[in-house]
Scaffold this motif. Structure first.
Motif, PDB file in Angstrom:
ATOM      1  N   GLN A 353     -14.617   4.970   5.080  1.00 23.19           N
ATOM      2  CA  GLN A 353     -14.786   4.278   3.793  1.00 23.19           C
ATOM      3  C   GLN A 353     -13.885   4.884   2.721  1.00 23.19           C
ATOM      4  OE1 GLN A 353     -18.503   2.564   1.420  1.00 23.19           O
ATOM      5  NE2 GLN A 353     -18.741   4.749   1.769  1.00 23.19           N
ATOM      6  N   ASP A 354     -13.148   4.031   2.003  1.00 24.27           N
ATOM      7  CA  ASP A 354     -12.439   4.475   0.800  1.00 24.27           C
ATOM      8  C   ASP A 354     -13.425   4.311  -0.348  1.00 24.27           C
ATOM      9  OD1 ASP A 354     -10.911   4.738  -1.517  1.00 24.27           O
ATOM     10  OD2 ASP A 354      -9.110   3.900  -0.585  1.00 24.27           O
ATOM     11  N   ASP A 355     -14.115   5.387  -0.679  1.00 27.11           N
ATOM     12  CA  ASP A 355     -15.202   5.253  -1.662  1.00 27.11           C
ATOM     13  C   ASP A 355     -14.688   5.310  -3.099  1.00 27.11           C
ATOM     14  OD1 ASP A 355     -14.611   7.910  -1.799  1.00 27.11           O
ATOM     15  OD2 ASP A 355     -16.648   8.638  -1.447  1.00 27.11           O
ATOM     16  N   VAL A 356     -13.374   5.429  -3.265  1.00 26.39           N
ATOM     17  CA  VAL A 356     -12.800   5.412  -4.616  1.00 26.39           C
ATOM     18  C   VAL A 356     -12.269   4.015  -4.944  1.00 26.39           C
ATOM     19  CG1 VAL A 356     -11.030   6.408  -6.113  1.00 26.39           C
ATOM     20  CG2 VAL A 356     -12.199   7.853  -4.429  1.00 26.39           C
ATOM     21  N   ARG A 357     -11.497   3.432  -4.014  1.00 28.62           N
ATOM     22  CA  ARG A 357     -10.844   2.149  -4.307  1.00 28.62           C
ATOM     23  C   ARG A 357     -11.467   0.978  -3.581  1.00 28.62           C
ATOM     24  NH1 ARG A 357      -4.944   2.357  -2.858  1.00 28.62           N
ATOM     25  NH2 ARG A 357      -5.837   3.045  -0.888  1.00 28.62           N
ATOM     26  N   GLY A 358     -12.389   1.240  -2.659  1.00 24.83           N
ATOM     27  CA  GLY A 358     -12.962   0.165  -1.845  1.00 24.83           C
ATOM     28  C   GLY A 358     -12.134  -0.064  -0.596  1.00 24.83           C
ATOM     29  N   GLY A 359     -12.724  -0.700   0.409  1.00 24.13           N
ATOM     30  CA  GLY A 359     -12.039  -0.950   1.676  1.00 24.13           C
ATOM     31  C   GLY A 359     -12.290   0.172   2.677  1.00 24.13           C
ATOM     32  N   PHE A 360     -11.866  -0.064   3.914  1.00 24.69           N
ATOM     33  CA  PHE A 360     -12.061   0.910   4.991  1.00 24.69           C
ATOM     34  C   PHE A 360     -10.728   1.166   5.693  1.00 24.69           C
ATOM     35  CE2 PHE A 360     -16.177  -0.772   4.086  1.00 24.69           C
ATOM     36  CZ  PHE A 360     -17.078   0.246   4.358  1.00 24.69           C
ATOM     37  N   ARG A 361     -10.623   2.379   6.276  1.00 29.35           N
ATOM     38  CA  ARG A 361      -9.383   2.779   6.947  1.00 29.35           C
ATOM     39  C   ARG A 361      -9.696   3.199   8.382  1.00 29.35           C
ATOM     40  NH1 ARG A 361      -9.727   7.224   2.620  1.00 29.35           N
ATOM     41  NH2 ARG A 361     -11.534   8.346   3.399  1.00 29.35           N
ATOM     42  N   ASP A 362      -8.642   3.288   9.166  1.00 28.06           N
ATOM     43  CA  ASP A 362      -8.697   3.730  10.555  1.00 28.06           C
ATOM     44  C   ASP A 362      -9.345   5.119  10.659  1.00 28.06           C
ATOM     45  OD1 ASP A 362      -7.729   5.309  12.696  1.00 28.06           O
ATOM     46  OD2 ASP A 362      -5.778   4.349  12.790  1.00 28.06           O
ATOM     47  N   LYS A 363      -8.775   6.095   9.944  1.00 27.18           N
ATOM     48  CA  LYS A 363      -9.266   7.478   9.988  1.00 27.18           C
ATOM     49  C   LYS A 363      -8.785   8.197   8.729  1.00 27.18           C
ATOM     50  CE  LYS A 363      -7.046   8.537  13.962  1.00 27.18           C
ATOM     51  NZ  LYS A 363      -6.363   7.279  14.255  1.00 27.18           N
ATOM     52  N   PRO A 364      -9.334   9.399   8.432  1.00 26.57           N
ATOM     53  CA  PRO A 364      -8.871  10.125   7.239  1.00 26.57           C
ATOM     54  C   PRO A 364      -7.344  10.302   7.260  1.00 26.57           C
ATOM     55  CG  PRO A 364     -10.818  11.189   8.148  1.00 26.57           C
ATOM     56  CD  PRO A 364     -10.433  10.112   9.122  1.00 26.57           C
ATOM     57  N   GLY A 365      -6.727  10.126   6.116  1.00 27.32           N
ATOM     58  CA  GLY A 365      -5.276  10.254   6.018  1.00 27.32           C
ATOM     59  C   GLY A 365      -4.548   8.925   6.102  1.00 27.32           C
ATOM     60  N   LYS A 366      -5.230   7.879   6.577  1.00 28.74           N
ATOM     61  CA  LYS A 366      -4.604   6.548   6.652  1.00 28.74           C
ATOM     62  C   LYS A 366      -5.030   5.722   5.446  1.00 28.74           C
ATOM     63  CE  LYS A 366      -3.042   6.833  11.006  1.00 28.74           C
ATOM     64  NZ  LYS A 366      -2.340   6.113  12.023  1.00 28.74           N
ATOM     65  N   GLY A 367      -4.303   4.611   5.215  1.00 29.56           N
ATOM     66  CA  GLY A 367      -4.630   3.731   4.095  1.00 29.56           C
ATOM     67  C   GLY A 367      -5.612   2.643   4.509  1.00 29.56           C
ATOM     68  N   ARG A 368      -6.305   2.084   3.527  1.00 30.32           N
ATOM     69  CA  ARG A 368      -7.228   0.976   3.793  1.00 30.32           C
ATOM     70  C   ARG A 368      -6.440  -0.302   4.083  1.00 30.32           C
ATOM     71  NH1 ARG A 368      -8.623  -0.913  -2.426  1.00 30.32           N
ATOM     72  NH2 ARG A 368      -6.440  -0.943  -3.035  1.00 30.32           N
TER      73      ARG A 368
END
Ligand SMILES: [Zn+2]
Length: 426
Positions: A353-368
């Motif tokens: 979870q990108d809890d700052v901008r919203g959306g979800f990503r593959d894994k830490p370090g990747k973009g949503r």
């Protein structure tokens, strides 16, 4: 070497320093090096979460804002994804629907239907954008998106006769299965895309399904999972497509598949340290497999126990309201499917979870992105809704997603409504 194999206290597991699972004993092995890097990234993410004393919360408002912004700009950006625009519509409207938001926006629903109508070709089938060649992948995405939109305008837009003849023209008489487009590749995605669209649109005929279970059975590999084509490596996305297509074409002939081997392989795809799924043996965790692999378990459950989804969801009072088992970080949450539902939810909420901008990503370090947002939310929904009608939710009850249909991956009510609409006008 396993340095950690106890999931009884996940907080403690990630509080201790330099305590990951895969050994670095073989520094020359790039696969191991990559795995160690991911585990360190995951560990840091969990540790930061605990240090900041954050809540285990789905950031609904931020996700909704991100998704609404995406669908409103559909025409003006994503040039590089020009051939995937029905997919973008599906990923976004399904995500909004799982969050319980879509039906509050009739304007967006109408605009989505108008846009998809421009992608439908006169010969049946949908292209990746207006005026593009008909292809099974955007056809799947468009029909699913229209089911989710759920209006009469959306249903009536579909040229069902044209759709059926397009799907028939994709059959591969030599190898079995379906090609993705005229002159295109044949893989098991074709079976799923074609039969799923036919099922929702009420044109699933015996000519479309003939020989499909046998073709799919030939895609099962020595590992137990399914490859895209007979002889190819077992893969999470293809395994979901294969099983869903199998159940659409022949719900009763499971003896064609080695279900125990398939189950073993599927269970082994959940990463013991990170909590999420990978898609192949010795590959890295990726949140989109929360659905592609997590979604395999309801299908296995159906094969093992004869679970009939449509009858289940059509009960007068939705079964999923019966009770909710709330979970706040202790270890008493039931896993009613054969995967660790709590660990998957922790991976999704904390690492994806990108809890700052919203959306979800593959894994830490990747973009949503919208693809990972759609399939992570779908996997979250699968892991929350148990086959006995109860729910298992990590964090507060507001984290509960709407349920998703295990075969179609649209909300069950939307699948039923579309099927009923077409069965009445037959
Ligand atoms: Zn992914």
């Amino acid at each position: 070497m396993t340095k950690y194999n106890d999931d009884k206290a996940w907080r403690q597991k990630f509080t201790e320093n330099e305590y990951w699972m895969t050994s670095e004993d073989e520094p020359d092995d790039p696969t191991t090096e990559e795995q160690v890097k991911v585990e360190i990234g995951v560990q840091k993410t969990y540790q930061k979460f605990l240090r900041d004393k954050k809540e285990l919360k789905v950031q609904r408002g931020k996700h909704i804002a991100y998704l609404l912004d995406g669908i409103r700009h559909l025409d003006s950006y994503f040039d590089s994804l020009d051939a995937s625009r029905p997919w973008l519509v599906y990923w976004i409207v399904h995500s909004l629907d799982l969050l319980g938001e879509l039906d509050k926006h009739p304007d967006i629903i109408h605009d989505a239907v108008v846009f998809l109508s421009k992608c439908q070709n006169s010969t049946g089938g949908f292209g990746g954008g207006p005026g593009q060649l008909s292809h099974l992948a955007p056809t799947y995405a468009a029909v699913n998106a229209l089911a989710i939109c759920g209006t009469q305008e959306a249903y009536e837009m579909i040229d069902r006769k044209g759709l059926h003849s397009f799907l028939m023209s994709m059959r591969d008489p030599i190898h079995g299965g379906f090609v993705m487009h005229h002159g295109g590749e044949n893989d098991v995605r074709g079976c799923y895309c074609a039969l799923n669209a036919a099922s929702l649109a009420g044109v699933l005929t015996p000519e479309l399904t003939a020989g499909i279970p046998e073709f799919i059975a030939r895609c099962q590999t020595y590992e137990g999972g399914m490859g895209g084509f007979p002889g190819n490596e077992a893969h999470g996305g293809y395994t979901f497509c294969a099983l869903a297509a199998f159940l659409l074409s022949s719900p009763a002939s499971h003896q064609l598949l080695n279900v125990p081997a398939l189950t073993d392989w599927a269970v082994a795809r959940q990463t013991p340290y990170e909590g999420g799924f990978n898609g192949r043996t010795n590959k890295l965790v990726d949140a989109c497999y929360s659905f592609w692999m997590g979604g395999v378990f309801p299908l296995l459950h159906a094969m093992e126990y004869g679970w009939r989804f449509d009858a289940f969801w059509n009960q007068e009072k939705p079964a999923y309201n019966k009770s909710t088992k709330e979970e706040k970080g202790s270890d008493d949450m039931d896993s009613l499917y054969l995967f660790h539902q709590k660990n998957l939810q922790l991976y999704i909420l904390i690492c994806s979870q990108d809890d700052v901008r919203g959306g979800f990503r593959d894994k830490p370090g990747k973009g949503r992105d919208f693809y990972h947002t759609c399939y992570t939310l779908s996997g979250l929904s699968v892991s929350q809704h148990n086959p006995d009608g109860t729910t298992s939710v990590v964090g507060p009850n507001e984290n509960l997603m709407e349920p998703t249909h295990p075969i179609h991956n649209v909300r069950p009510i939307k699948a039923t409504r579309m099927k009923n609409f077409f069965s009445e006008i037959k």
